[in-house]
Design an enzyme around this catalytic site. Structure first.
Site, PDB file in Angstrom:
ATOM      1  N   ASP A  32      -2.241   4.905   2.138  1.00  0.00           N
ATOM      2  CA  ASP A  32      -2.782   4.047   3.193  1.00  0.00           C
ATOM      3  C   ASP A  32      -2.011   4.192   4.510  1.00  0.00           C
ATOM      4  OD1 ASP A  32      -4.351   2.980   1.071  1.00  0.00           O
ATOM      5  OD2 ASP A  32      -2.832   1.456   0.646  1.00  0.00           O
ATOM      6  N   GLU A 239     -13.723  -0.671   2.893  1.00  0.00           N
ATOM      7  CA  GLU A 239     -12.353  -1.105   3.208  1.00  0.00           C
ATOM      8  C   GLU A 239     -11.741  -0.107   4.191  1.00  0.00           C
ATOM      9  OE1 GLU A 239     -10.278  -1.040  -0.575  1.00  0.00           O
ATOM     10  OE2 GLU A 239     -10.360   1.128  -0.701  1.00  0.00           O
TER      11      GLU A 239
HETATM   12  O1  FUB Z   1      -3.474   0.600  -1.578  1.00  0.00           O
HETATM   13  C1  FUB Z   1      -4.220  -0.488  -2.053  1.00  0.00           C
HETATM   14  C2  FUB Z   1      -5.616  -0.441  -1.540  1.00  0.00           C
HETATM   15  O2  FUB Z   1      -6.226   0.781  -1.938  1.00  0.00           O
HETATM   16  C3  FUB Z   1      -5.756  -0.448  -0.051  1.00  0.00           C
HETATM   17  O3  FUB Z   1      -5.525  -1.698   0.544  1.00  0.00           O
HETATM   18  C4  FUB Z   1      -7.114   0.087   0.073  1.00  0.00           C
HETATM   19  O4  FUB Z   1      -7.485   0.481   1.363  1.00  0.00           O
HETATM   20  C5  FUB Z   1      -7.072   1.244  -0.899  1.00  0.00           C
HETATM   21  O5  FUB Z   1      -6.494   2.388  -0.328  1.00  0.00           O
END
Ligand code: FUB
Length: 340
Positions: A32, A239
């Protein structure tokens, strides 16, 4: 479908594809990546993946991260410094579990680290921590940002100096539980032709610690001006929000989650709407796809992650970087992280 069903299938005899980029660090797992240029260096604010021994599920319980390490580099391709623990979950008074994708910003001599974490009731909110150094250590505020919820904050500084936070993520990121404005554990991702759930945004206050306006839902629309429908999993927001500006236009990019693309839309205002344009990054090894886009010394870069180093373990990822190219019309060339 569960993550296990939608993740690229790997067996012990299968070769992983040849990557166009190597992990920035290999002694810890990182994911991320939110990259920014501070003090003429690139600073990367990633999640710090660990093996917590929790089985995979659609809620993302296996992403049970407990601290952040910040990385920096003077040149892309040059040495990378891991600045050690910048913030530990033990030092966030309101935190329960799962430190997910962070971001950072700078204003008036202070650096701000924004992070999603579940509170002690298992509800995600977004917190903020401060430091005088871009590499930390950071000191967390005693409470989450008032009115914040869900995950994946991305903070964008516009050319007029205003800062905006983009955030949200469905499924394990809980955004579907906030559609009425109140937390509802029964909230579900919609289906069919109704509009998909949109990401959220708000301008930040001058002290960078609060929202300066009510949280708004962002619209991602197609070329006819219609909101992307919930059934359009190849294009709808899941997301991993990111915002950048190029030639006066606002580029909102994000992950499509269960279809594993980094997609984007372009708009004329930081508030959108953003007209869907296409895919920036094709699916990578591992279930999640998450990125940031930054200009450094006249070149644009895409930071991303994949799970090649861990041989496909979806919760053990590594941050990478590659060049990003614009076409003459301002659209972005699609990147395949692997050689054909
Ligand atoms: O790393 C945890 C979660 O997985 C992140 O917040 C999302 O964007 C995905 O990458």
């Amino acid at each position: 479908k569960t993550e296990a069903e939608t993740a690229p299938k790997k067996d012990s005899t299968e070769q992983f594809p040849k990557s166009i980029a190597e992990p920035l660090v290999t002694d810890i797992y990182t994911a991320d990546p939110s990259a920014h240029v501070f003090d003429n260096k690139i600073y990367i604010y990633p999640s710090h993946d660990i093996e917590a021994g929790i089985p995979e599920n659609d809620n993302g319980d296996h992403f049970d991260m407990r601290d952040y390490h910040i990385l920096s580099m003077d040149s892309v391709g040059g040495p990378v410094t891991d600045h050690g623990v910048a913030l530990d979950i033990k030092n966030i008074p309101w935190a329960g579990r799962q430190l997910w994708a962070p971001d950072a910003a700078f204003s008036k001599g202070t650096y701000y680290l924004y992070f999603p974490v579940k509170d002690k009731e298992d509800v995600f909110h977004i917190g903020v921590a401060t430091s005088k150094s871009p590499a930390g250590p950071f000191t967390a505020q005693p409470k989450p940002i008032a009115g914040s919820y869900s995950i994946d904050p991305a903070v964008f500084e516009d050319t007029d100096g205003k800062h905006y936070m983009y955030f949200g993520g469905i499924w394990g990121g809980q955004l579907q539980r906030w559609v009425t404005g109140k937390y509802d554990t029964l909230g579900k991702e919609p289906e069919g032709d109704v509009p998909a759930i949109g990401p959220r945004m708000a301008r930040l206050s001058k002290d960078m610690l609060k929202f300066d306006e009510p949280v708004k839902e962002i619209k991602i629309i197609d070329k006819d001006g219609k909101p992307l429908p919930a059934k359009d999993h190849d294009r709808r927001f899941f997301e991993a929000s990111w915002m950048h500006k190029y030639n006066g236009k606002y580029y909102f990019s994000y992950s499509t989650g269960d279809t594993h693309f980094i997609a984007y839309g372009i708009g004329d205002s930081p508030y959108g709407p953003f007209t869907y344009q296409g895919v920036i990054l094709k699916p990578v090894v591992g279930w999640t796809n998450h990125h940031s886009i930054v200009e450094y010394k006249g070149q644009w870069y895409l930071f991303f992650h994949d799970s090649i180093l861990s041989k496909g373990k979806t919760h053990l990822r590594s941050v990478k970087v590659t060049r990003l190219q614009y076409r003459p019309d301002g659209t972005i060339e699609t990147i395949n992280a692997y050689r054909e």
